[in-house]
Scaffold this motif. Structure first.
Motif, PDB file in Angstrom:
ATOM      1  N   LYS A  14       0.669  -1.199  -0.244  1.00 17.86           N
ATOM      2  CA  LYS A  14      -0.536  -0.157   0.026  1.00 17.86           C
ATOM      3  C   LYS A  14       0.741   1.411  -0.063  1.00 17.86           C
ATOM      4  CE  LYS A  14      -4.199   2.144  -0.005  1.00 17.86           C
ATOM      5  NZ  LYS A  14      -3.792   3.226   0.273  1.00 17.86           N
ATOM      6  N   HIS A  15       1.194   1.923  -0.856  1.00 20.89           N
ATOM      7  CA  HIS A  15       2.028   3.466  -1.266  1.00 20.89           C
ATOM      8  C   HIS A  15       0.792   4.428  -1.168  1.00 20.89           C
ATOM      9  CE1 HIS A  15       4.740   5.535  -2.509  1.00 20.89           C
ATOM     10  NE2 HIS A  15       3.894   6.467  -3.222  1.00 20.89           N
ATOM     11  N   ASP A  16       1.341   5.576  -0.258  1.00 20.90           N
ATOM     12  CA  ASP A  16       0.290   6.571  -0.932  1.00 20.90           C
ATOM     13  C   ASP A  16       1.433   7.611  -0.465  1.00 20.90           C
ATOM     14  OD1 ASP A  16      -3.140   6.183   0.250  1.00 20.90           O
ATOM     15  OD2 ASP A  16      -1.824   5.104   1.341  1.00 20.90           O
ATOM     16  N   GLN A  17       1.186   9.067  -1.257  1.00 27.56           N
ATOM     17  CA  GLN A  17       1.904  10.609  -0.590  1.00 27.56           C
ATOM     18  C   GLN A  17       1.055  11.248  -2.101  1.00 27.56           C
ATOM     19  OE1 GLN A  17       5.335   8.749  -3.802  1.00 27.56           O
ATOM     20  NE2 GLN A  17       5.431  11.002  -4.094  1.00 27.56           N
ATOM     21  N   ASN A  18       0.988  12.695  -1.947  1.00 25.53           N
ATOM     22  CA  ASN A  18       0.747  14.328  -1.656  1.00 25.53           C
ATOM     23  C   ASN A  18       0.597  13.741  -3.076  1.00 25.53           C
ATOM     24  OD1 ASN A  18      -0.427  14.527   0.497  1.00 25.53           O
ATOM     25  ND2 ASN A  18       0.663  15.624   1.222  1.00 25.53           N
ATOM     26  N   GLY A  19       1.706  14.093  -4.279  1.00 25.35           N
ATOM     27  CA  GLY A  19       2.350  13.724  -4.993  1.00 25.35           C
ATOM     28  C   GLY A  19       2.619  15.285  -5.461  1.00 25.35           C
ATOM     29  N   PHE A  20       3.285  16.049  -4.902  1.00 25.11           N
ATOM     30  CA  PHE A  20       3.813  17.213  -5.312  1.00 25.11           C
ATOM     31  C   PHE A  20       3.363  18.053  -5.215  1.00 25.11           C
ATOM     32  CE2 PHE A  20       6.943  13.202  -5.878  1.00 25.11           C
ATOM     33  CZ  PHE A  20       7.866  12.965  -4.988  1.00 25.11           C
ATOM     34  N   MET A  21       1.650  18.300  -5.405  1.00 26.68           N
ATOM     35  CA  MET A  21       1.705  19.880  -6.283  1.00 26.68           C
ATOM     36  C   MET A  21       0.493  20.295  -4.986  1.00 26.68           C
ATOM     37  SD  MET A  21       0.859  21.036  -8.670  1.00 26.68           S
ATOM     38  CE  MET A  21       0.984  20.853 -10.179  1.00 26.68           C
ATOM     39  N   THR A  22       0.969  21.840  -5.102  1.00 27.00           N
ATOM     40  CA  THR A  22       0.021  22.532  -4.156  1.00 27.00           C
ATOM     41  C   THR A  22      -1.437  23.792  -5.153  1.00 27.00           C
ATOM     42  OG1 THR A  22       1.923  22.644  -2.041  1.00 27.00           O
ATOM     43  CG2 THR A  22      -0.228  24.289  -2.320  1.00 27.00           C
ATOM     44  N   ASN A  23      -2.379  22.796  -4.587  1.00 26.11           N
ATOM     45  CA  ASN A  23      -3.289  23.560  -5.041  1.00 26.11           C
ATOM     46  C   ASN A  23      -4.290  24.661  -4.993  1.00 26.11           C
ATOM     47  OD1 ASN A  23      -5.978  24.134  -5.702  1.00 26.11           O
ATOM     48  ND2 ASN A  23      -6.228  22.105  -6.976  1.00 26.11           N
ATOM     49  N   ASP A  24      -3.391  26.067  -4.403  1.00 25.31           N
ATOM     50  CA  ASP A  24      -3.735  27.208  -4.322  1.00 25.31           C
ATOM     51  C   ASP A  24      -4.904  27.506  -3.959  1.00 25.31           C
ATOM     52  OD1 ASP A  24      -1.113  27.063  -3.375  1.00 25.31           O
ATOM     53  OD2 ASP A  24      -0.684  28.605  -5.533  1.00 25.31           O
ATOM     54  N   TYR A  25      -5.886  27.075  -4.850  1.00 29.12           N
ATOM     55  CA  TYR A  25      -6.935  27.644  -5.370  1.00 29.12           C
ATOM     56  C   TYR A  25      -7.912  27.318  -4.384  1.00 29.12           C
ATOM     57  CZ  TYR A  25     -11.708  28.487  -7.338  1.00 29.12           C
ATOM     58  OH  TYR A  25     -13.290  29.063  -6.918  1.00 29.12           O
ATOM     59  N   LYS A  73      -2.940  13.647  -5.809  1.00 28.57           N
ATOM     60  CA  LYS A  73      -2.204  12.195  -5.066  1.00 28.57           C
ATOM     61  C   LYS A  73      -1.826  10.919  -5.575  1.00 28.57           C
ATOM     62  CE  LYS A  73      -6.717   9.980  -4.152  1.00 28.57           C
ATOM     63  NZ  LYS A  73      -8.116  10.246  -3.133  1.00 28.57           N
ATOM     64  N   ARG A  74      -1.461   9.984  -4.791  1.00 25.90           N
ATOM     65  CA  ARG A  74      -0.923   8.558  -5.314  1.00 25.90           C
ATOM     66  C   ARG A  74      -1.300   7.492  -4.474  1.00 25.90           C
ATOM     67  NH1 ARG A  74       5.186   9.561  -7.607  1.00 25.90           N
ATOM     68  NH2 ARG A  74       4.926  10.510  -9.452  1.00 25.90           N
ATOM     69  N   ASP A  75      -2.532   7.330  -4.554  1.00 28.12           N
ATOM     70  CA  ASP A  75      -3.287   6.056  -3.677  1.00 28.12           C
ATOM     71  C   ASP A  75      -3.653   4.127  -4.713  1.00 28.12           C
ATOM     72  OD1 ASP A  75      -5.075   4.671  -1.608  1.00 28.12           O
ATOM     73  OD2 ASP A  75      -6.727   5.804  -1.760  1.00 28.12           O
ATOM     74  N   GLU A  76      -1.893   3.883  -4.028  1.00 32.94           N
ATOM     75  CA  GLU A  76      -2.287   2.912  -4.767  1.00 32.94           C
ATOM     76  C   GLU A  76      -2.169   1.743  -3.738  1.00 32.94           C
ATOM     77  OE1 GLU A  76       0.613   5.457  -8.204  1.00 32.94           O
ATOM     78  OE2 GLU A  76       1.768   3.595  -6.808  1.00 32.94           O
ATOM     79  N   LEU A  77      -3.039   0.706  -3.965  1.00 28.57           N
ATOM     80  CA  LEU A  77      -2.403  -0.838  -3.582  1.00 28.57           C
ATOM     81  C   LEU A  77      -2.413  -2.247  -4.411  1.00 28.57           C
ATOM     82  CD1 LEU A  77      -3.105  -2.617  -1.092  1.00 28.57           C
ATOM     83  CD2 LEU A  77      -5.910  -3.135  -1.893  1.00 28.57           C
ATOM     84  N   ALA A 124      -4.509  -4.725  -8.295  1.00 28.79           N
ATOM     85  CA  ALA A 124      -4.423  -3.519  -7.949  1.00 28.79           C
ATOM     86  C   ALA A 124      -5.257  -2.153  -8.865  1.00 28.79           C
ATOM     87  CB  ALA A 124      -3.255  -3.063  -9.354  1.00 28.79           C
ATOM     88  N   ASN A 125      -5.710  -1.806  -7.203  1.00 31.35           N
ATOM     89  CA  ASN A 125      -6.378  -0.291  -7.409  1.00 31.35           C
ATOM     90  C   ASN A 125      -6.049   0.676  -7.478  1.00 31.35           C
ATOM     91  OD1 ASN A 125      -8.517   0.779  -6.804  1.00 31.35           O
ATOM     92  ND2 ASN A 125      -9.326   0.344  -5.483  1.00 31.35           N
ATOM     93  N   PHE A 126      -5.061   1.682  -8.472  1.00 29.07           N
ATOM     94  CA  PHE A 126      -4.503   2.952  -8.522  1.00 29.07           C
ATOM     95  C   PHE A 126      -5.553   4.019  -8.110  1.00 29.07           C
ATOM     96  CE2 PHE A 126       0.024   2.277  -9.107  1.00 29.07           C
ATOM     97  CZ  PHE A 126       0.250   1.190  -9.063  1.00 29.07           C
ATOM     98  N   ASP A 127      -5.774   4.820  -6.683  1.00 28.96           N
ATOM     99  CA  ASP A 127      -6.867   6.115  -6.733  1.00 28.96           C
ATOM    100  C   ASP A 127      -5.910   6.943  -6.641  1.00 28.96           C
ATOM    101  OD1 ASP A 127      -9.488   6.978  -6.898  1.00 28.96           O
ATOM    102  OD2 ASP A 127      -9.233   7.074  -5.028  1.00 28.96           O
ATOM    103  N   ASN A 128      -5.663   7.878  -8.338  1.00 30.28           N
ATOM    104  CA  ASN A 128      -4.788   8.581  -8.222  1.00 30.28           C
ATOM    105  C   ASN A 128      -5.461   9.704  -8.926  1.00 30.28           C
ATOM    106  OD1 ASN A 128      -2.655   6.424  -7.327  1.00 30.28           O
ATOM    107  ND2 ASN A 128      -1.590   7.447  -9.107  1.00 30.28           N
TER     108      ASN A 128
END
Length: 724
Positions: free
Chosen positions: A206-217, A225-229, A252-256
């Motif tokens: 199970k791998h999770d991370q935010n994805g290196f992007m900030t949404n200022d709005y 995000k990367r939400d990967e099983l 595999a369930n990648f909910d990115n």
């Protein structure tokens, strides 16, 4: 981890991993350990390979672990003459020697690069490719026309995970890093019965991370995000002395998320009000039956089924209503004459959901030693293959609150093939390999736009190769191979593009010579290949922005007359001493159009004759060093990079050349290990996909380059524990 001292006695295995050629290993009188042999599982003769004259890269489990790779994305840059397109949250579209796809926005999948995981066909769906518990990654360059057919025009990617073991072994791993990265992994393997005839292996990550992007709005940092099983189970059953069954189950369930595009190309801060998504849920099953009860042949049956739901959605205006309301846009009358300005109103979303089912069945007979023909000089292989692929697509886009494009489509394709291969020992170290494959493809497509197609065609491919064992350290080969890719059709084209409704099959002739060598008493292994590829009726993907409707893009594939690709590849490994290993790769490529002229969005002819193909860098390279101290301390530093390349065949926008540096340092014991690691240590900003079009109404839709960037610097720590 094996110490480098221990690995140094496996030097010929390194050569085997480069060349897929298995050779008799001399006895090592110093360590008195048998030579381990690495085979290529993608090749149908992997049980008893003696010669396979072809350019192949194998990245073994040790390198995967040394570099701390978690996803196929983390290893692909170390493969010579290999590239990928960043049009998705994880790499899904690949190019080998300049041949491959950059994206797929509509239905009717038709891959140039095959992607197979444990004999389950996921071509065009390579996003779900975790490296956890992976035995090796194999990349076969050039057409694989004999054994794989239409899905392997450019080559094949084959991922082989670890098999069940006859003794118990278990493990758990956790990784933590910036960008809120957390990865939890575990595996278990061993016998299910006391007799040892039924074995299992299960792995989960199970791998999770935010994805290196900030949404200022939206004030969020997880819109990309990367939400990967990823989960896999293998069962091996020795049903009798002659019959073995291998069952593989994968899920595999990648909910990115997919929030990667910005109007100012900053790559770190987005303004979208509707962040995109990029999801893929795949469930697959594969059953391999191997029967060795015949005296003259071994029978193998491969059955696989994969069910995939995938969806990609993005905010096409790359901003929000407040942003555009602060901009001034030109107003026009019915004749497109400017009549003034007003606050901009621009809101666009694009959304495609698809369901794909792939069923394959293959039967093949492979000769045993007693079954060799022509006075015992020739091994043979014969087989039949069938595949059925179904994909339903639901495409919806919206412009300023109104539907812009609504399309539901159904697609089905069936392939039937027969193939044969002969490998003949000619004496004096010569081996002649010949193969031939005939394939029939029938397809049917229909959609709500009243497009209906039902093309069918017959195709053939094959190879002829001659190799020569020069001596115990050098083996040379020459190879000619013919690959093919089915033709197809273009849906939703306007009337003025009626002549582009269908396109023809593509044929690729690959000419290659190579030398696989050992040097310095086996401390150095090299694999060198020179190639020339002649593409005929090359399929080219084109994209035009409608000048009268800036939200409308005309997407189609057509045939160019030809394309010439040539270059070289080098893989090398050097055991400098008992504790230091150096490895690297180099790819050189010249991939250019023959005669090809297209029209731009204003109807002007654009001549691409002699221009480089998209995503075809002239140079790809990698270099790594691993140090393993006798005390248990470990370090790895590796770098990989590419020269510049064109992003598209429809414009001249290009990437910048780049080099990425990664490192891993830690301490290892027989049961546990702990590491600090860093990826892209220099925080290099590098492009993986680019577009050139008008997307800003306040600038009168002037064409501009937009770039999607790769991952920035990331630091983390990993703890790994294994026990029996």
């Amino acid at each position: 981890m094996l110490s480098i001292k221990k690995k140094s006695i496996l030097a010929l295995a390194v050569a085997a991993s480069f060349s897929t050629q298995v050779v008799a290993a001399p006895t090592n009188t110093q360590d008195e350990e048998p030579m381990e042999v690495v085979v290529v599982n993608a090749d149908f003769n992997n049980i008893n390979i003696e010669q396979m004259p072809s350019s192949v890269t194998v990245i073994g489990e040790q390198q995967i672990q040394d570099e701390g790779a978690e996803h196929f994305q983390d290893v692909l840059n170390s493969i010579a003459n290999f590239n990928w397109s960043g049009g998705s949250s994880r790499p899904r579209y690949f190019q080998i020697r300049g041949v491959g796809e950059q994206e797929q926005y509509q239905g009717a999948p038709n891959s140039s690069v095959g992607f197979v995981v444990d004999d389950i066909d996921l071509s065009g769906l390579g996003m779900v490719s975790s490296m956890y518990d992976m035995q090796q990654v194999e990349v076969l360059r050039g057409p694989q026309g004999t054994q794989y057919g239409a899905n392997a025009l450019a080559g094949l990617i084959y991922l082989k995970s670890n098999d069940p073991t006859d003794t118990f072994e278990h493990g758990a791993k956790v990784s933590l890093g910036d960008d809120d990265l957390t990865t939890f992994s575990g595996f278990s393997s061993g016998p299910l019965t006391d007799s040892g005839k039924l074995l299992y292996r299960v792995s989960v990550e199970k791998h999770d991370q935010n994805g290196f992007m900030t949404n200022d709005y939206l004030g969020r940092d997880d819109t990309n995000k990367r939400d990967e099983l990823s989960a896999k189970a293998k069962i091996r059953w020795y049903m009798s002395d002659d019959l073995q069954a291998d069952l593989t189950l994968l899920h595999a369930n990648f909910d990115n998320g997919y929030d990667v595009w910005t109007l100012d190309n900053n790559g770190t801060n987005s303004l979208t009000d509707v962040p995109g998504v990029d999801t893929q849920k795949t469930t697959g099953v594969g059953l391999k039956l191997t029967y060795s009860g015949f005296k003259t042949a071994e029978l193998t049956s491969l059955t696989s089924f994969a069910n995939t739901d995938h969806r990609q959605m993005y905010d096409g205006d790359w901003a929000n209503p407040d942003y555009w309301a602060d901009k001034e846009c030109t107003e026009y009358d019915d004749d497109w004459n400017p009549i003034g300005t007003s606050p901009c109103h621009y809101d666009y979303t694009w959304d495609k959901a698809a369901k794909r089912k792939t069923l394959t069945q293959e039967l093949r007979l492979t000769s045993t030693q007693d079954g060799r023909i022509f006075n015992g000089s020739t091994d043979w292989l014969v087989g039949v293959y069938a595949m059925n692929l179904k994909e339903d697509n639901d495409l919806y886009s919206e412009y300023n609150g109104d539907p812009d494009e609504v399309l539901q489509s159904e697609y089905e394709a069936s392939n039937y093939a027969a193939f044969v291969q002969l490998d003949s020992q000619l004496g004096d170290g010569y081996l002649l390999s010949t193969g031939l494959r005939f394939e029939r493809r029938v397809s049917e497509y229909s959609d709500t736009n009243n497009d209906n197609f039902s093309p069918s065609e017959n195709m053939w491919g094959g190879h002829i190769a001659l190799s020569k064992v020069i001596n115990a350290d050098h083996n040379a080969y020459i190879r000619v191979a013919r690959g093919y890719k089915a033709g197809g059709f273009n849906m939703t084209l306007p009337v003025e593009f009626a002549d582009k409704k269908e396109f023809s099959a593509e044929t690729l002739y690959n000419y290659e010579i190579g030398l696989k060598s050992m040097w310095l008493n086996g401390d150095v292994a090299t694999n060198i290949a020179l190639f020339y590829m002649d593409r005929r009726d090359q399929q080219v993907s084109a994209s035009l922005q409608d000048p009268d409707d800036q939200q409308r893009f005309i997407l189609f594939t057509e045939n160019a007359s030809s394309s010439d690709n040539y270059g070289a590849e080098l893989d090398a490994k050097w055991y400098a001493n008992d504790n230091i290993e150096v490895y690297g790769s180099l790819g050189l490529l010249n991939a250019t159009y023959g005669d090809y002229v297209y029209q731009d969005k204003n109807g002007n002819p654009v001549d691409l004759t002699g221009r480089e193909l998209a995503h075809s860098p002239k140079a790809t390279y990698s270099l790594g060093v691993t140090y393993f101290a006798d005390s248990g301390w470990f370090a790895n530093v590796n770098a990989s990079g590419k020269s510049d390349f064109y992003y598209s065949d429809s414009n001249d926008s290009q990437s910048e050349p780049y080099t990425i540096i990664n490192a891993r340092i830690g301490y290892e014991t027989d049961t546990w290990s702990a590491y600090l690691w860093g990826r892209n240590l220099a925080d290099k900003q590098y492009g993986t996909r680019g577009f050139y079009f008008g997307n800003e109404p306040d600038q009168d839709w002037a064409d501009k380059q937009y770039i999607r960037y790769g991952d920035p610097r990331q630091l983390g720590v990993t703890f790994d524990y294994k026990f029996m």
